[in-house]
Design a protein around this motif. Structure first.
Motif, short mmCIF file in Angstrom:
data_model
loop_
_atom_site.label_atom_id
_atom_site.label_comp_id
_atom_site.label_asym_id
_atom_site.label_seq_id
_atom_site.Cartn_x
_atom_site.Cartn_y
_atom_site.Cartn_z
N GLY A 90 0.84 -1.34 -0.16
CA GLY A 90 -0.17 0.14 -0.47
C GLY A 90 0.57 1.15 -0.21
N PRO A 91 0.01 2.57 -0.48
CA PRO A 91 1.15 3.49 0.02
C PRO A 91 1.92 4.08 1.04
CG PRO A 91 -1.17 4.57 -0.51
CD PRO A 91 -1.10 2.55 -0.13
N GLY A 92 3.02 3.97 1.00
CA GLY A 92 3.97 4.23 1.92
C GLY A 92 5.55 3.09 1.98
N ASP A 93 5.01 1.91 0.79
CA ASP A 93 5.45 0.60 0.47
C ASP A 93 6.04 0.40 -1.15
OD1 ASP A 93 6.32 -0.59 3.15
OD2 ASP A 93 4.41 -1.00 3.03
N ALA A 94 7.10 0.07 -1.80
CA ALA A 94 7.17 -0.37 -2.92
C ALA A 94 7.52 -1.65 -3.49
CB ALA A 94 8.06 0.82 -3.28
N ALA A 95 7.49 -2.25 -4.23
CA ALA A 95 7.89 -3.38 -4.94
C ALA A 95 8.59 -3.13 -5.85
CB ALA A 95 7.30 -4.14 -5.83
N VAL A 96 10.19 -3.65 -5.65
CA VAL A 96 11.09 -3.55 -6.14
C VAL A 96 11.76 -5.33 -7.27
CG1 VAL A 96 13.83 -3.84 -6.41
CG2 VAL A 96 12.41 -2.50 -3.97
N PHE A 97 11.18 -5.16 -8.51
CA PHE A 97 11.74 -6.11 -9.60
C PHE A 97 13.14 -5.80 -9.86
CE2 PHE A 97 7.13 -4.33 -9.48
CZ PHE A 97 6.44 -4.86 -8.60
N SER A 98 13.85 -6.98 -10.05
CA SER A 98 14.77 -6.98 -10.25
C SER A 98 14.86 -7.45 -11.50
CB SER A 98 15.89 -8.58 -9.74
OG SER A 98 15.92 -8.05 -7.85
N PRO A 99 16.50 -7.19 -12.70
CA PRO A 99 16.18 -7.88 -13.46
C PRO A 99 15.94 -9.03 -13.80
CG PRO A 99 17.89 -6.80 -13.08
CD PRO A 99 17.36 -7.03 -12.17
N PRO A 138 25.20 -9.83 -11.38
CA PRO A 138 23.81 -8.17 -10.82
C PRO A 138 23.39 -7.69 -8.97
CG PRO A 138 22.69 -10.26 -10.77
CD PRO A 138 24.33 -10.88 -11.03
N LEU A 139 23.49 -6.39 -9.19
CA LEU A 139 23.20 -5.86 -7.64
C LEU A 139 21.32 -6.62 -7.00
CD1 LEU A 139 23.84 -3.66 -5.73
CD2 LEU A 139 22.64 -2.40 -6.47
N ARG A 140 22.73 -7.09 -6.29
CA ARG A 140 20.75 -8.13 -5.42
C ARG A 140 20.35 -6.69 -4.48
NH1 ARG A 140 20.20 -11.98 -8.74
NH2 ARG A 140 22.11 -13.68 -9.06
N LEU A 141 18.89 -6.27 -4.80
CA LEU A 141 17.88 -5.84 -4.34
C LEU A 141 16.78 -6.20 -3.31
CD1 LEU A 141 17.83 -2.49 -7.11
CD2 LEU A 141 19.66 -2.49 -5.11
N MET A 145 10.24 -2.11 -0.28
CA MET A 145 11.45 -1.01 0.08
C MET A 145 10.48 0.35 0.44
SD MET A 145 13.71 1.86 -2.83
CE MET A 145 12.12 3.08 -3.19
N THR A 146 11.20 0.28 1.79
CA THR A 146 9.87 1.96 2.41
C THR A 146 10.07 3.08 1.80
OG1 THR A 146 9.77 0.16 4.17
CG2 THR A 146 9.65 2.13 4.66
N VAL A 147 9.20 3.60 1.38
CA VAL A 147 9.34 4.87 0.91
C VAL A 147 8.92 6.03 1.76
CG1 VAL A 147 9.56 4.63 -0.88
CG2 VAL A 147 7.09 4.87 0.08
N GLY A 148 8.33 5.99 3.23
CA GLY A 148 8.17 6.17 4.45
C GLY A 148 9.41 6.75 5.61
N ALA A 193 18.28 4.62 -0.70
CA ALA A 193 16.94 4.32 0.34
C ALA A 193 16.54 2.79 -0.13
CB ALA A 193 15.36 4.53 -0.70
N ALA A 194 17.32 1.65 -0.83
CA ALA A 194 16.65 0.67 -1.08
C ALA A 194 17.98 -0.56 -0.34
CB ALA A 194 17.67 0.31 -2.14
N ASP A 195 17.27 -2.07 0.12
CA ASP A 195 18.44 -2.49 0.76
C ASP A 195 18.88 -3.10 0.10
OD1 ASP A 195 17.51 -1.72 3.89
OD2 ASP A 195 15.59 -2.64 2.89
N HIS A 196 20.12 -3.76 0.77
CA HIS A 196 21.42 -4.25 -0.90
C HIS A 196 22.17 -4.58 0.00
CE1 HIS A 196 23.23 -0.24 -1.45
NE2 HIS A 196 22.23 -0.10 -1.65
N PRO A 197 23.18 -5.58 -0.82
CA PRO A 197 24.57 -5.92 0.26
C PRO A 197 25.84 -4.46 0.08
CG PRO A 197 23.91 -7.36 -1.33
CD PRO A 197 23.15 -6.16 -1.49
N HIS A 198 25.34 -4.05 0.04
CA HIS A 198 26.84 -2.74 -0.08
C HIS A 198 26.14 -0.86 0.41
CE1 HIS A 198 28.93 -5.13 -3.09
NE2 HIS A 198 27.70 -5.01 -3.76
N ARG A 199 25.01 -1.58 1.51
CA ARG A 199 24.23 -0.42 1.71
C ARG A 199 24.89 0.47 2.80
NH1 ARG A 199 23.73 3.59 3.03
NH2 ARG A 199 21.98 4.89 3.53
#
Length: 319
Positions: A90-99, A138-141, A145-148, A193-199
């Motif tokens: 819902g609003p406040g979150d986002a879906a992250v789709f890899s390649p 590839p970078l693993r996201l 992801m929270t946009v709040g 903002a996104a979660d990944h191994p190099h954050r």
């Protein structure tokens, strides 16, 4: 040089929905009147930003391609099936789709969503430019992801800015001098903002060096203020990572690189306003020619020169 393009699709005829909707979009049910489906798409280099809203729920099939795609629900829920994983947001979150994997996004009725698409190589190159080293690809996201959070809101607000339909936004995106830095800003803010191994590595302290590299960059900015002048470009010329160059800039000049870019361009705009006569140009035209939004330009100009740009354009009698 980045060139931007814009496209709009607006469907309101219930009887011609099947013929007018894009092939990747299917309605969740028989359309009802009044019906509306609208897509505004902005393409800027390796980035595509779409805002889609409508009265009736849809199934949207995202293409298989080497890009990261992020769906942000603005109004109404968003459901997705990606790599066999069910996502409900819902609003406040986002879906992250890899390649590459095919993904289906499902909305409810009366929905509004943003879709951000960036080529995987562009995002991974930016991460390497920030860190100053190569990263496994590839970078693993993480798939959501929270946009709040502060970082998430900052990124999402920038996406909304790009998706906007105002004349100011179109002017910024149409000019590579302002479009390329904005494009880079979107990538950096996504990586923060996104979660990944190099954050965590992006928050680590970096060593700084003497002022020579910064001085060369400032000389380049003063000689070529009409060029895009992105942090990544300046850092590459200096042989440093973006974060290292910024650290050096803060150490030796107590400002960030963008401050000096704006300072030099504001000076050039001041010179243009002195050169032209009223009727030969406008404050808005001068502001946009140097990559400023008009309202931002008026405030910055007044703070630096103690008068409005309109007074300068009219001449000494009005100063």
């Amino acid at each position: 040089m980045t060139t931007s393009s814009f496209a709009d699709l607006h469907v309101t005829d219930v009887g011609r929905v099947d013929a007018q909707l894009p092939p990747a979009v299917h309605l969740d049910h028989v359309p009802t009147a009044p019906f509306a489906f609208h897509v505004h798409r902005v393409t800027c280099g390796p980035l595509v930003v779409e805002e889609t809203h409508g009265t009736d729920g849809i199934h949207l099939r995202l293409p298989d391609r080497p890009s990261y795609q992020i769906g942000v629900p603005v109004r109404g829920p968003l459901h997705a099936d990606h790599r066999g994983e069910e996502l409900g947001l819902g609003p406040g979150d986002a879906a992250v789709f890899s390649p590459w994997p095919e993904t289906t996004v499902v909305t409810g009725d009366r929905f509004d969503m943003l879709l951000f698409d960036v080529g995987s190589a562009a995002l991974e190159d930016m991460l390497e430019a920030l860190l100053g080293r190569t990263v496994p690809r590839p970078l693993r996201l993480l798939t959501s992801m929270t946009v709040g959070t502060a970082a998430g809101r900052t990124w999402a607000d920038t996406v909304r800015l790009v998706a906007g339909t105002t004349a100011d936004t179109a002017a910024v995106l149409a000019d590579p001098m302002s479009a390329e830095p904005l494009q880079e800003t979107l990538l950096v803010r996504l990586l923060l903002a996104a979660d990944h191994p190099h954050r965590d590595a992006l928050d680590e302290r970096v060593p700084t060096w003497g002022p020579r590299a910064v001085r060369r960059c400032v000389e380049y900015i003063e000689a070529h203020p009409e060029r895009p002048l992105t942090p990544a470009g300046l850092a590459a010329d200096a042989g440093l990572s973006i974060r290292a160059l910024e650290g050096c800039w803060l150490r030796h000049r107590e400002v960030r690189p963008g401050h000096d870019v704006g300072r030099v361009r504001l000076g050039r705009a001041h010179r243009d306003l002195q050169f032209y006569r009223p009727g030969e140009t406008t404050v808005t035209a001068v502001a946009r020619s140097w990559g400023f939004r008009p309202q931002q330009f008026v405030a910055a100009y007044g703070a630096r020169f103690g008068r409005s740009p309109e007074q300068t354009l009219r001449g000494p009698a009005w100063a």
